[in-house]
Design a protein around this motif. Sequence first.
Motif, short mmCIF file in Angstrom:
data_model
loop_
_atom_site.label_atom_id
_atom_site.label_comp_id
_atom_site.label_asym_id
_atom_site.label_seq_id
_atom_site.Cartn_x
_atom_site.Cartn_y
_atom_site.Cartn_z
N GLN A 170 0.76 -1.18 0.02
CA GLN A 170 -0.11 -0.11 -0.03
C GLN A 170 0.80 1.27 -0.10
OE1 GLN A 170 -3.28 -0.02 -0.35
NE2 GLN A 170 -3.20 -2.14 -0.79
N PRO A 171 0.35 2.26 -0.86
CA PRO A 171 1.06 3.52 -0.72
C PRO A 171 1.25 4.16 0.66
CG PRO A 171 -0.98 3.96 -1.85
CD PRO A 171 -1.00 2.38 -1.48
N ARG A 172 2.23 5.18 0.75
CA ARG A 172 2.25 5.88 2.12
C ARG A 172 3.10 7.18 1.71
NH1 ARG A 172 6.67 1.73 5.06
NH2 ARG A 172 8.61 3.08 4.53
N ALA A 173 2.79 8.02 2.58
CA ALA A 173 3.32 9.33 2.30
C ALA A 173 4.91 9.23 2.32
CB ALA A 173 3.03 10.47 3.35
N GLY A 174 5.42 9.93 1.36
CA GLY A 174 7.15 9.76 0.95
C GLY A 174 7.59 9.04 0.25
N ASP A 175 6.62 8.02 -0.54
CA ASP A 175 6.95 7.16 -1.54
C ASP A 175 7.40 7.72 -2.79
OD1 ASP A 175 6.50 5.14 0.22
OD2 ASP A 175 4.53 4.48 -0.96
N ALA A 176 8.13 7.11 -3.54
CA ALA A 176 8.71 7.45 -4.78
C ALA A 176 8.93 5.98 -5.50
CB ALA A 176 9.68 8.48 -4.74
N PHE A 177 8.56 6.22 -7.06
CA PHE A 177 8.90 4.83 -7.73
C PHE A 177 10.20 5.13 -8.24
CE2 PHE A 177 4.41 3.86 -7.55
CZ PHE A 177 4.41 2.67 -7.27
N LEU A 178 11.29 4.25 -8.24
CA LEU A 178 12.55 4.53 -8.81
C LEU A 178 12.63 3.55 -10.04
CD1 LEU A 178 15.28 5.35 -8.56
CD2 LEU A 178 15.81 3.69 -6.93
N GLY A 179 13.07 4.27 -11.18
CA GLY A 179 13.60 3.61 -12.40
C GLY A 179 15.03 3.74 -12.74
N GLY A 180 15.42 4.77 -13.45
CA GLY A 180 16.81 4.86 -13.57
C GLY A 180 17.37 5.81 -12.65
N GLY A 181 16.53 6.82 -12.23
CA GLY A 181 16.93 7.81 -11.03
C GLY A 181 17.77 8.94 -11.59
N THR A 182 17.86 9.10 -12.90
CA THR A 182 18.85 10.00 -13.33
C THR A 182 18.16 11.43 -12.99
OG1 THR A 182 17.62 9.76 -15.42
CG2 THR A 182 19.55 8.95 -15.32
N PHE A 183 16.76 11.62 -12.78
CA PHE A 183 16.37 12.93 -12.22
C PHE A 183 16.30 12.79 -10.62
CE2 PHE A 183 12.95 15.32 -10.33
CZ PHE A 183 13.14 16.40 -10.62
N LEU A 184 15.91 11.77 -10.13
CA LEU A 184 15.63 11.50 -8.83
C LEU A 184 16.73 11.89 -7.85
CD1 LEU A 184 12.99 10.90 -6.96
CD2 LEU A 184 14.00 8.51 -6.83
N PHE A 185 17.92 11.41 -8.20
CA PHE A 185 19.11 11.62 -7.71
C PHE A 185 19.79 13.15 -8.02
CE2 PHE A 185 18.60 7.09 -7.10
CZ PHE A 185 18.46 7.06 -6.04
N SER A 186 19.21 13.77 -8.96
CA SER A 186 19.97 14.96 -9.32
C SER A 186 19.82 16.30 -8.61
CB SER A 186 19.60 15.34 -10.89
OG SER A 186 17.98 15.89 -10.86
N GLU A 187 18.83 16.28 -7.39
CA GLU A 187 18.71 17.40 -6.78
C GLU A 187 17.80 16.89 -5.40
OE1 GLU A 187 14.16 19.06 -8.30
OE2 GLU A 187 15.77 19.46 -9.66
N PRO A 188 17.76 17.77 -4.45
CA PRO A 188 17.07 17.46 -3.14
C PRO A 188 15.85 17.14 -3.38
CG PRO A 188 18.39 19.40 -3.03
CD PRO A 188 18.48 19.12 -4.38
N GLN A 189 15.19 16.13 -2.58
CA GLN A 189 13.98 15.66 -2.65
C GLN A 189 13.13 15.61 -1.28
OE1 GLN A 189 12.60 14.84 -5.69
NE2 GLN A 189 14.53 14.72 -6.97
N PRO A 190 12.85 16.94 -0.70
CA PRO A 190 12.36 16.85 0.58
C PRO A 190 10.82 16.13 0.72
CG PRO A 190 12.63 19.03 -0.42
CD PRO A 190 13.00 18.03 -1.69
N GLY A 191 11.05 15.54 1.78
CA GLY A 191 9.53 14.71 2.09
C GLY A 191 9.86 13.25 1.58
N LEU A 192 10.70 12.90 0.70
CA LEU A 192 11.10 11.49 0.28
C LEU A 192 11.52 10.45 1.48
CD1 LEU A 192 10.81 9.44 -2.13
CD2 LEU A 192 13.09 10.35 -2.89
N THR A 193 10.78 9.43 1.80
CA THR A 193 11.25 8.50 2.79
C THR A 193 11.31 7.20 2.29
OG1 THR A 193 9.02 8.36 3.50
CG2 THR A 193 10.37 9.96 4.62
N ARG A 194 10.66 6.71 1.25
CA ARG A 194 10.97 5.49 0.81
C ARG A 194 10.97 5.18 -0.93
NH1 ARG A 194 6.38 0.52 1.42
NH2 ARG A 194 5.17 2.04 0.44
N LEU A 195 11.86 4.63 -1.32
CA LEU A 195 12.11 4.19 -2.63
C LEU A 195 11.36 2.86 -2.92
CD1 LEU A 195 15.44 5.50 -3.15
CD2 LEU A 195 13.47 6.66 -4.11
N ILE A 196 10.52 2.85 -4.06
CA ILE A 196 10.29 1.36 -4.50
C ILE A 196 10.93 1.12 -5.96
CG2 ILE A 196 8.13 0.38 -5.12
CD1 ILE A 196 6.42 1.93 -3.39
N ASP A 197 11.85 0.39 -5.66
CA ASP A 197 12.88 0.19 -6.91
C ASP A 197 12.18 -0.84 -7.94
OD1 ASP A 197 15.30 0.37 -8.05
OD2 ASP A 197 16.19 -1.44 -7.33
#
Length: 274
Positions: free
Chosen positions: A20-47
């Motif tokens: 089940q989804p929860r606050a702070g989730d993000a789906f991770l594919g390649g991560g070229t954007f996700l890891f390019s700048e701060p992501q405030p509030g992100l607590t869980r990665l779903i790879d």
Amino acid sequence: MDINTVTDVQRPRRRGEIGQPRAGDAFLGGGTFLFSEPQPGLTRLIDLPGLDWTPLVAGPGGLDIAATCTIAELYAFEAPAGWTAAPLIGECCRAFLASFKVWNMATVGGNICLGLPAGPMISLATALDARCLVWTAGGGERLLSVPELVRGPRDTALAPGECLRGLEVPAAALARRVAFRRASLTPLGRSGVLLIGTLGRDGSFQLTVTAATRRPLRLDFPTPPDRVALDARLADAIPQALYYDDVHGRPDWRRHMTRLFAGEIHAELLEAAP
């Protein structure tokens, strides 16, 4: 970029393990954007790569593209004979103007879900009538066109817990004649204007406008319009406020280039028509 707010990384092997989804989730594919700048509030990665989706499947009905398909995998695809629109794949991949390191990590789905006007996978999928297969949080599925999914910069129709599974590109779209135009303010700059025209075997004409506008647009005509009708449709479909305004181009320049490229595409496709 270290994301020090992440406390959990989930690596599902099948859909039922996503949970089940929860606050702070993000789906991770390649991560070229996700890891390019701060992501405030992100607590869980779903790879997602652990789900082992087949990147590309070509068949009589068309082409299925997994959301985790990398740009390098898409670029290397060899299209069947008769798919006359296949050159668009290379054109849109090259529009990234990215290094091989990015090509080998960045994913088709990530580029679409980011929703940036200059996203070339948004351009490609819109022009080729791709349907977006979305996994819903409750275990169901829904299909959206790209203009329905991408509503604006960093704004999509994905609800919390929803994941883009892939794209379904129909064979009929891949059999169209195509014309491609792209412009940026600098030789290696981000796309400021990107237009794609397609001409179907039934005589239908389609014009896709991206990068110049805040969201992707598709103009469809049952038969090719004349230039006056095309210009009028553009003016009606794209009010001045819809043209994007950032360091990669002012709205007036984007509007001018959109009309210029639309005319060039119109002429190219009609000259090539039998």
